[in-house]
Design a protein around this motif. Sequence first.
Motif, mmCIF file in Angstrom:
data_model
loop_
_atom_site.group_PDB
_atom_site.id
_atom_site.type_symbol
_atom_site.label_atom_id
_atom_site.label_comp_id
_atom_site.label_asym_id
_atom_site.label_seq_id
_atom_site.Cartn_x
_atom_site.Cartn_y
_atom_site.Cartn_z
ATOM 1 N N SER A 1 0.698 -1.203 0.004
ATOM 2 C CA SER A 1 0.023 0.063 -0.054
ATOM 3 C C SER A 1 0.845 1.155 -0.014
ATOM 4 C CB SER A 1 -1.033 -0.014 1.287
ATOM 5 O OG SER A 1 -0.213 0.116 2.517
ATOM 6 N N THR A 2 0.124 2.249 -0.331
ATOM 7 C CA THR A 2 1.019 3.697 -0.364
ATOM 8 C C THR A 2 0.089 4.762 0.555
ATOM 9 O OG1 THR A 2 0.255 4.302 -2.375
ATOM 10 C CG2 THR A 2 2.036 3.126 -2.413
ATOM 11 N N LYS B 1 7.025 10.982 -6.430
ATOM 12 C CA LYS B 1 5.824 10.169 -5.843
ATOM 13 C C LYS B 1 5.812 8.866 -5.677
ATOM 14 C CE LYS B 1 3.767 8.511 -10.437
ATOM 15 N NZ LYS B 1 4.635 8.661 -11.110
ATOM 16 N N THR B 2 7.302 8.136 -5.620
ATOM 17 C CA THR B 2 7.430 6.711 -5.616
ATOM 18 C C THR B 2 7.323 6.498 -4.132
ATOM 19 O OG1 THR B 2 9.123 6.491 -7.209
ATOM 20 C CG2 THR B 2 9.051 4.846 -5.814
ATOM 21 N N TRP B 3 7.897 7.369 -3.123
ATOM 22 C CA TRP B 3 7.801 7.213 -1.638
ATOM 23 C C TRP B 3 6.746 8.110 -1.148
ATOM 24 C CZ3 TRP B 3 9.734 3.211 1.390
ATOM 25 C CH2 TRP B 3 10.803 2.511 1.064
ATOM 26 N N GLY B 4 6.598 9.373 -1.882
ATOM 27 C CA GLY B 4 5.555 10.256 -1.637
ATOM 28 C C GLY B 4 5.941 11.397 -0.720
ATOM 29 N N GLY C 1 -3.981 6.945 4.343
ATOM 30 C CA GLY C 1 -4.840 6.590 3.270
ATOM 31 C C GLY C 1 -4.236 6.735 1.898
ATOM 32 N N SER C 2 -4.449 6.066 0.945
ATOM 33 C CA SER C 2 -3.784 5.818 -0.198
ATOM 34 C C SER C 2 -4.118 7.367 -1.189
ATOM 35 C CB SER C 2 -4.191 4.818 -1.317
ATOM 36 O OG SER C 2 -5.472 4.594 -1.538
#
Length: 678
Positions: free
Chosen positions: A27-28, A389-392, A457-458
Amino acid sequence: MNHHQHPFTFPPTTSTILPPTTTFFSSTPLPTNSSFQNFVLKSGDQPEYIHPYLIKSSHSSLSFSHASFLSNSALCYQIFTPDLTLSASNQNNPNLTHVVSSFDDLSLTLDIQPTLRFFLVKGSPYITSQILQPAKLSIKTIHAILELVPNSSKTRFRIALNNGQTWVLYTSTSINLTHDLSTITSDDYCGIIRIAVLPNSNSGSGSQFESVLDRFSTCYPVSGQAVFSQPFCVVYKWETKGWGDLLMLANPLHIRLLDNCSVSSVSVLDDFKYKSIDGDLVGVVGDSWVLKPDPVSITWHSVKGVKTESCLEIIEALVKDVNELDSSAIQTTSSYFFGKLVGRAARFALIAEEVGCLDVIPKVRKYLKETIEPWLDGTFAGNGFLYEKTWGGLVTKQGVTDSGADFGFGMYNDHHFHIGYFLYGIAVLAKIDPVWGRKYRSKAYALMADFMTLGKGSNSMYTRLRCFDLWKLHSWASGLTEFADGRNQESTSEAVNAYYSAALMGLAYGDTHLVATGSLLTSLEIHAAKTWWHVKEGDSIYNADFTSENRVVGVLWNNKRDSGLWFAPAEWRECRLGIQVLPLLPITEALFSDIEFTKQLVEWALPALGREGVGEGWKGFVYALEGVYEKDVAVEKIRGLSGYDDGNSLSNLLWWVFSRGDENEGTSAHCWFGHYCH
C-alpha cells in the motif's frame, strides 16, 4: 486549509537514487523514517527493535532476540542473538521474501507468504503469529533446549534454554511439539501462536511473571492507532482479537504521561518489567491509553520579556545585524544552511517587535521575501523542492541524483530539520506581511505537509507524520538508509523547532488545528528529549558507566546510544551541547526548563572550550545555557564572542540572556522605544 484554494504541488520529479518500493509493500504512501524501516530496505534482513524484542527477517523465517546489553562510557547498544527462529515447512523457497501487508501508528503486519502472518505490535510482550494454512512448524535456537514442558491440553509450552532464558509458547488449539538439542518441530498446525520470554528470567521470580503472561495470553493486538481527538492528549487504541484483557508494555515516557484518571481505565503492573535500552518497559493492562503531555505555550516572543534597561544593547546589535542582511551575498545552495539563514533573519523581526525597534522590520521583511520566494516559486538557482511520488514526499533538486547532497534530503533524511527552518521564516513573514502570507499560503502548506500530514490512506500525497514515531513519541531523522541499529536522530532541538514552527505558522494563518497539532508534537518531542537525550547525574535509564560520563546523548538510535556526533567526536562537548540547543528560540526555554540539569550540562561542557580551535558559534550556545542560571557571567562571555553560529547572531544571544528574568522577580515589562532605534 482554505477550501477555496487548490492544494499546491511542487513540480514532479523522478529520483535516480531512492530504493524501489515494490518489493516489500502492498500500500502507499509509504513511511520513510519509521521504526521498522529496515524491513523494507535492500534485502529487508537487518533487525529492528520492536520493543521488547529485536526482530530479524530472512526469507522464509523470522528470528526474535530478547537483547543483551553492552554498555561503556562511550555507548550502549543491544546485541541481536537469534534466540528463537520460527519458520513453516512449506516455505523453504530461497527466493521468498516478507511483505508488509499493513502498518499503522503502533504496529505492522509482516506476511511470509503463503503461511505465516506476524502481528508485530510495538510494546507487546508476546510475538504473535497467525498460521494461515496447515503447515509443519519449526522453531530453531542457537542455544541448547534444556526442556520443553507442555500443559495437559498441549496449548502452552515452557521452553527453557541454556542461556538462562525461559520462553512460553501459547497456541489457540492443541499442537504436538517434539524437540532435539536446538530445534522444536510440530505436526500440521493452523491457528494462532504466541511466544513470550519471561522478563529477567535469571532473577528467580519467574513464576509470578509466568502467571501474568498466562493470564493475558488469550487477547492479542493486531493493530494500533494514536488518536489526536483533544488538545494536548494522545489516545492509543489497539484492535484486539481473542478474549480477555490486553497486556502491553509502556516505556518510561508513557508511564510519565499515562493518565490513570481517564475514562479508559488502565492498570499498571509495576513489578512486571522488561529491561530495554530505553529504560524499563512496564506492564500496562488495557486496550486504550490516554497520554497527557504538559502543555507548552507557543509564543512568538520570550515569556518574561526584556527589561527596559537591557533594550538599548539589544537594539544596537539588532540594527547592526539587520543592516548587514544581504540576500545576494548568500553563498550556499544547501537547503539546510540556507534554511538556517532564513530562520536567523526571521528572529530579527520578532526581537524587533519585542524591544520596540520597529524601524528594522521592513528590511527584514524584504530579506525574507527575497530568500523564501525563490524556494516556493521554484526559481532558486541551483536547488529547490520537488515532489517525488514513489515514496511520496519532497526531495531537493540536488538530492534527486546525489544521495549525499543536502545531508541526504533526497533520501528522506532530516526533512523536519530543513523544512522547519523555512517554516519558521514563512510563519514570521506571514505574521508581519499578511498579504504575502495569503498569496503564498498554498505553497507554505505544501512544504509543511511533507512531515506534518495527519491523514492516512492511499489518497494522501504524503505519509502520516513522516518523521514522528508515535510509540517512542519523538522523531527519527535518518530516512531510507539501511542501518544495523535502525533509525536515528541527533538534534532534538531542531526537531522541536520543526513542530514549533508549524504551530507558529498555524498562529500566523489563524489555523487552530495546525496550532493544536504543532503544539502537541512540540511538547512530546521536548518530553522525549528530556527522557532519552538529556542525561542527568544519577539518572537510572542508562547504565551507570554511560551516565557518569555523558550529560547528553550524541546520536540516539533505535537500538543504540552513541556519545559521538555525525560531525564531531565525543570529546567535543561544546558541539554535543550546541546541537541539542540550536536554534535558540522562545521554545528553548521549555526544552531547558530543568535548571538543575542545565547547570550540570554547562559545567560538563565548559572545560571543552579550552581546547584549541573551538568554534565561536559553539561557545555561544554554551554561554546561552549558562545564562539560564548565571546571567551576568554569561552576558560578559557573550559580549566577548568574535563570531556566531550561521543560524544565530549577537542580537539573538543578547535577546535570550536578557529575557531570562531573575528567579525571584516578577515578570519584566516588554520595552517599547517606539521608533528611536536608528
